[in-house]
Scaffold this motif. Structure first.
Motif: not given
Lengths: 500, 128
Positions: A309-310, A313, A429, A432-434, A437-438, A441, B20, B24, B69-70, B73
């Motif tokens: 996911l990271a 994005y 949602r 709640d953008p997170y 995005k799930l 995933i 989540f 992350v 969150h990044f 990495l």
């Protein structure tokens, strides 16, 4: 008979056309009436093209009456196309205000191929603006509803295409998939959706979002139809230099109910993202069924998946910030006049008229999600941050690919949920953008690795469909189709239609 | 149905929010870079976006949360790893330099907001 034509699959309609039990015009009329009847509730379409469809259908009837093209399975079949694929002379908006009036002067290669196959275009479907989103709520125009429950989202970004197929408003649709945008809405709407291997299908004429991830694919009512559409759209195209120059098999040859000796990997990480227990049960039961039919299944681990996911994005916004630079109000789409008081030549103190025009056009033309991604991408690519974000993400992308390579040394396919949950409520949602995005995933890793993935219906939770994702090695869509077909032959989920 | 959905949604969101954050990485506050209002203004300028003050604020919040969150990495050692820019090993695809047909000028201009003399018209950029 004629009234229920819209309920049929591609291959069923084809049989009727071939044996002359119905005409292409009757087929087109049936779908046009169906759209009139249900689309005010579902809102799958941005543009419908009934006159165009009837004209195409009449031409098809003429060809068929001469006995030509009878063997081509897409002749006279009504299709809906996601509104980010160029259709010559027909509005193509990407569900963005910035392209509210854009009529392409050429066809996307996939559209050209469907035209050559003599499929009938019934309309262009809604999406999250520029395909950025997971619920079709980010459309710049309106929200599409899930035909199974009109209070829930159809998924996204190809939500209009998936909803149109589920609601029987077309026999099949095309979607595009950058991080799950075909498979996830197919899962939410209880239909079959495939993202082919990156490079299988030409992207020429697909409005670019993230060029190293985007891929076009079919959304259909069953796996047989999926194979039929793939046959029509795959193959090298000189106008897309990333399309692969490899032989395209006849995918219908893989429609065999046989999984004896097949090795299935079940990567545990894909069940760890707050997966709904009922979704997990349905997916594990599907694996059990395949084992009963002669496959071997084994749990496995892909540790790098949790970074997917990271990585996504960073990479997707970076590519999007570059691709969307072209919307400047000069050559097409929206233009907003510059502020008064701007000057001809930009200085430190005064903004120039042309820059003001760019900025105002983009400010008013793009929606919030698109702006956010452009900003993240611009930042991640800017001097001083490139190594920390973009380069790092590309390196982790390599690790992810290696995990897939390793898994495919041992397994023929990987099976996971398509999304951790079933369709969620409209608006639920949005803030709640997170959580939003799930929803992608489980699908993002296949885009990062470039491999093919398919979602097929594998059960229901409270009358909302659950999707099973199958992934295979790059260019091995044949195995995907065989496994999905075998599963479908032994289940009834794909036959259920929403009560509209 | 709605009542059920609401119950379910609550559970699903809580559950998922936790998932989540674990996924992350809830990064220690202050442990990573935060974009200031000036940074946001600079990035907006580079992006050619004229944002409202309200948008700048919302975006700063969203972007900073994503940047946190990044950071996850950075846990991975990628010193010896080659970056993947494209999943298929295509570097350059050459074709013969053969003249083909170009799009007709009228077609190309058909979608433009303002045209004159077969050209796109934009606000004046050169001082006379």
């Amino acid at each position: 008979m004629t009234d229920a034509l819209y309920e049929l699959t591609i291959h069923e309609i084809h049989d009727l056309l071939r044996s002359k039990q119905v005409s292409a015009r009757e087929v087109a009329e049936s779908f046009i009436r169906r759209i009139e009847e249900v689309d005010s509730r579902v809102r799958a379409f941005i543009t419908t093209t009934p006159e165009h469809a009837l004209k195409q259908a009449e031409a098809v009837d003429e060809v068929l009456s001469r006995g030509d093209l009878l063997a081509n399975p897409l002749v006279g079949i009504p299709v809906a196309i996601k509104d980010n694929m160029c259709t010559r002379g027909i509005l193509t908006t990407c569900a963005s205000k910035i392209l509210y009036n854009y009529k392409p002067i050429y066809d996307a290669t996939v559209v050209e191929r469907l035209n050559e196959s003599r499929a009938i275009l019934v309309g262009k479907t809604n999406l999250d603006e520029f395909a950025m989103g997971s619920s079709t709520e980010n459309s710049g125009f309106f929200v599409t509803r899930n035909p199974w429950n009109l209070d829930t989202v159809p998924g996204g970004s190809s939500g209009g295409s998936a909803a149109a197929v589920a609601a029987n408003e077309c026999a099949f649709a095309l979607g595009s998939d950058t991080g799950g945008s075909i498979r996830q809405p197919a899962s939410f709407c209880g239909v079959v959706g495939m993202k082919p291997t990156y490079g299988r299908v030409s992207r020429y004429g697909l409005v670019a979002f993230a060029s190293s991830l985007d891929q076009i694919g079919p959304i259909t009512k069953d796996v047989t139809d999926c194979a039929i559409v793939l046959n029509a759209i795959c193959g090298k195209d000189p106008r897309d230099s990333t399309s692969l120059d490899v032989p395209v098999p006849d995918f219908t040859q893989s429609l065999r109910a046989d999984v004896k000796g097949l090795k299935i990997g079940v990567p545990k990480e894909f069940f760890g993202f707050g997966t709904d227990p009922e979704v997990e049960d349905a997916v594990r039961s599907a694996v059990d069924l395949l084992v009963e039919l002669g496959a071997h299944a084994e749990e496995t681990s892909m540790p790098s998946v949790e970074y997917g996911l990271a990585v996504y994005y960073i990479i997707a916004p970076a590519e999007c910030s570059s691709n969307l630079a072209r919307y400047d109000g000069v050559r097409y789409g929206l233009r907003v006049a510059p502020d008064s008081g701007t000057v001809t030549r930009q200085t430190r103190e005064a903004k120039s008229s042309i820059v003001s025009m760019f900025e105002k056009t983009r400010e008013q033309g793009f929606g919030a999600e698109v702006k956010q991604r452009i900003m993240i991408g611009t930042y991640a690519l800017s001097a001083g941050y490139y190594d920390a974000y973009y380069l790092k993400a590309q390196k982790v992308r390599t690790l992810l690919r290696r995990d897939f390579d390793k898994a495919f040394e041992k397994f023929d396919v990987l099976i996971t949920p398509t999304s951790p949950t079933v369709a969620f409520g409209i608006g639920e949602r949005a803030d709640d953008p997170y959580a939003m995005k799930l929803a992608d995933i489980c699908t993002i890793p296949a885009n990062l690795a470039g491999i093919p993935g398919i979602s097929v219906p594998c059960g229901f939770k409270e009358e909302l469909p659950i999707g099973l994702q199958i992934m295979a090695r790059g260019l091995d869509e044949e195995t995907l189709i065989r496994v999905a077909f075998t599963y479908e032959q032994h289940t009834e989920h794909h036959r259920k239609r929403p009560p509209l | 149905m709605i009542e059920h959905a609401q119950c379910y949604n609550w559970a699903a969101s809580e559950n998922q929010r936790t998932a989540f954050d674990t996924l992350v990485g809830a990064y220690p506050q202050g442990g990573c870079m935060k974009l200031t209002a000036q940074d946001i203004a600079d990035v907006a300028r580079l992006s050619r976006l004229e944002l409202t003050e309200e948008e700048k604020e919302t975006l700063a919040g969203h972007i900073n949360r994503l940047l946190e969150h990044f950071e996850k990495l950075q846990q991975l050692d990628t010193e010896a790893v080659e970056p993947t820019s494209h999943v298929i090993p295509v570097f350059n695809v050459f074709r013969k330099d053969e003249p083909g047909e170009s799009l007709p000028v009228n077609d190309v201009l058909a979608n433009a907001p303002d045209v004159a003399d077969d050209c796109f018209v934009v606000p004046r950029v050169v001082e006379t």
